[in-house]
Design an enzyme around this catalytic site. Structure first.
Site, PDB file in Angstrom:
ATOM      1  N   ARG A  50      -2.417  -8.726  12.745  1.00  0.00           N
ATOM      2  CA  ARG A  50      -2.820  -7.728  11.739  1.00  0.00           C
ATOM      3  C   ARG A  50      -3.537  -8.396  10.571  1.00  0.00           C
ATOM      4  NH1 ARG A  50       2.919  -5.857  11.374  1.00  0.00           N
ATOM      5  NH2 ARG A  50       2.434  -4.594   9.560  1.00  0.00           N
ATOM      6  N   ARG A 108     -10.119   1.854   8.041  1.00  0.00           N
ATOM      7  CA  ARG A 108      -9.847   0.490   8.497  1.00  0.00           C
ATOM      8  C   ARG A 108     -11.120  -0.160   9.032  1.00  0.00           C
ATOM      9  NH1 ARG A 108      -4.243   0.612   8.232  1.00  0.00           N
ATOM     10  NH2 ARG A 108      -3.167  -0.941   9.421  1.00  0.00           N
ATOM     11  N   ARG A 118      11.347  -6.965   5.863  1.00  0.00           N
ATOM     12  CA  ARG A 118      11.369  -5.584   5.389  1.00  0.00           C
ATOM     13  C   ARG A 118      12.029  -4.600   6.351  1.00  0.00           C
ATOM     14  NH1 ARG A 118       5.199  -3.036   5.344  1.00  0.00           N
ATOM     15  NH2 ARG A 118       4.961  -2.927   7.594  1.00  0.00           N
ATOM     16  N   LYS A 144       0.824  -1.224   0.000  1.00  0.00           N
ATOM     17  CA  LYS A 144       0.000   0.000   0.000  1.00  0.00           C
ATOM     18  C   LYS A 144       0.853   1.266   0.000  1.00  0.00           C
ATOM     19  CE  LYS A 144      -2.100  -0.879   3.958  1.00  0.00           C
ATOM     20  NZ  LYS A 144      -1.723  -2.226   4.390  1.00  0.00           N
ATOM     21  N   ARG A 156      10.080  -2.099  11.672  1.00  0.00           N
ATOM     22  CA  ARG A 156       8.927  -1.621  12.432  1.00  0.00           C
ATOM     23  C   ARG A 156       8.708  -2.511  13.648  1.00  0.00           C
ATOM     24  NH1 ARG A 156       3.975  -0.237   8.469  1.00  0.00           N
ATOM     25  NH2 ARG A 156       2.892  -1.314  10.157  1.00  0.00           N
TER      26      ARG A 156
HETATM   27  P1  AMP Z   1      -0.076   0.482   8.842  1.00  0.00           P
HETATM   28  O1  AMP Z   1       1.133   1.349   8.780  1.00  0.00           O
HETATM   29  O2  AMP Z   1      -1.163   0.926   7.914  1.00  0.00           O
HETATM   30  O3  AMP Z   1       0.264  -0.982   8.693  1.00  0.00           O
HETATM   31  O4  AMP Z   1      -0.675   0.647  10.328  1.00  0.00           O
HETATM   32  C1  AMP Z   1       0.063   0.269  11.474  1.00  0.00           C
HETATM   33  C2  AMP Z   1      -0.845   0.193  12.694  1.00  0.00           C
HETATM   34  O5  AMP Z   1      -1.405   1.491  12.970  1.00  0.00           O
HETATM   35  C3  AMP Z   1      -2.057  -0.724  12.549  1.00  0.00           C
HETATM   36  O6  AMP Z   1      -1.736  -2.084  12.836  1.00  0.00           O
HETATM   37  C4  AMP Z   1      -3.014  -0.114  13.581  1.00  0.00           C
HETATM   38  O7  AMP Z   1      -2.639  -0.491  14.890  1.00  0.00           O
HETATM   39  C5  AMP Z   1      -2.744   1.370  13.434  1.00  0.00           C
HETATM   40  N1  AMP Z   1      -3.628   1.993  12.409  1.00  0.00           N
HETATM   41  C6  AMP Z   1      -3.267   2.456  11.186  1.00  0.00           C
HETATM   42  N2  AMP Z   1      -4.312   2.987  10.533  1.00  0.00           N
HETATM   43  C7  AMP Z   1      -5.382   2.868  11.364  1.00  0.00           C
HETATM   44  C8  AMP Z   1      -6.756   3.218  11.255  1.00  0.00           C
HETATM   45  N3  AMP Z   1      -7.251   3.784  10.150  1.00  0.00           N
HETATM   46  N4  AMP Z   1      -7.564   2.945  12.321  1.00  0.00           N
HETATM   47  C9  AMP Z   1      -7.070   2.358  13.426  1.00  0.00           C
HETATM   48  N5  AMP Z   1      -5.784   1.979  13.584  1.00  0.00           N
HETATM   49  C10 AMP Z   1      -4.939   2.240  12.567  1.00  0.00           C
END
Ligand code: AMP
Length: 207
Positions: free
Chosen positions: A166, A88, A122, A13, A155
């Site tokens: 996740r 989400r 990664r 993404k 990360r």
């Molecule tokens: P990402 O970088 O998109 O993989 O997001 C990393 C983490 O941030 C996720 O596993 C959630 O814990 C939190 N997160 C990211 N976007 C959202 C969202 N729109 N709503 C709630 N939690 C989020």
């Protein structure tokens, strides 16, 4: 152009959102990056979400929606954006539709085994958000970002436990969101298993 880009963790993404933002001059917003910055700066929102992000859970979705929408407003991104990681939940999708309805939601399809292998290797740039597969790029043997020179990091949520959580959260919470965009005629599904440049060409061809 208002684009939501979604897919499992590790589906690409962030990389695709960056390429689209460069090609079409869109404001790129990543809810995950917004939250990671809040956490590293120790803000009240950062403190509230830190544990959820570490465990790979959604946490206070409404609070996060407000933060992301405020961020969009501040950046003047309402008319021209590519959003990655948001919405989400169905509730977040509703809130986004009320404020800045996306014209398309692009779903990057990648099987679980492939994303698990990608996430396990990664490395990420904490400054510009670029993503690298460790061991795959000769340029990255010194662990610095090719684009901005910052030291690459793993990360905190790229642990086997958090990756599984996740993936489960994606299956449970994102299925209704994907159905919502499909039913409103805004879903476009793209094969995310090919190299990033090829995925980008597929997406650009759809827009
Ligand atoms: P990402 O970088 O998109 O993989 O997001 C990393 C983490 O941030 C996720 O596993 C959630 O814990 C939190 N997160 C990211 N976007 C959202 C969202 N729109 N709503 C709630 N939690 C989020």
């Amino acid at each position: 152009m208002r684009i939501v880009i979604t897919g499992k963790p590790g589906s690409g993404k962030g990389t695709q959102a960056r390429l689209l933002s460069q090609k079409f001059g869109l404001e790129h917003l990543s809810s995950g990056e917004i939250l990671r910055r809040e956490i590293s700066e120790g803000t009240p929102l950062g403190k509230k979400v830190e544990e959820y992000v570490r465990r790979g859970e959604i946490g206070p979705g409404e609070l996060i929606a407000r933060a992301v929408l405020n961020h969009m407003e501040k950046k003047g991104a309402g008319g021209n954006y590519v959003l990655d990681g948001f919405p989400r939940t169905l509730q977040q999708a509703g809130e986004l539709d009320r404020k800045f309805p996306p014209s398309v939601c692009i779903l990057l399809s990648v099987p679980n085994e492939a994303v698990i292998s990608r996430l396990s290797g990664r490395m990420n740039c904490p400054r510009c958000g670029a993503v690298y597969q460790s061991g795959l790029s000769e340029k990255n043997t010194n662990s610095r970002c090719d684009q901005c020179g910052a030291i690459l990091v793993r990360r905190k949520d790229d642990t086997p436990e958090s990756i599984n959580r996740r993936l489960e959260v994606f299956r449970k919470d994102m299925t209704p969101v994907i159905d919502f965009y499909r039913e409103s005629g805004r879903l476009a599904e793209v094969d995310g298993t090919t190299p990033p440049e090829d995925v980008h060409i597929q997406i650009a061809g759809l827009l």
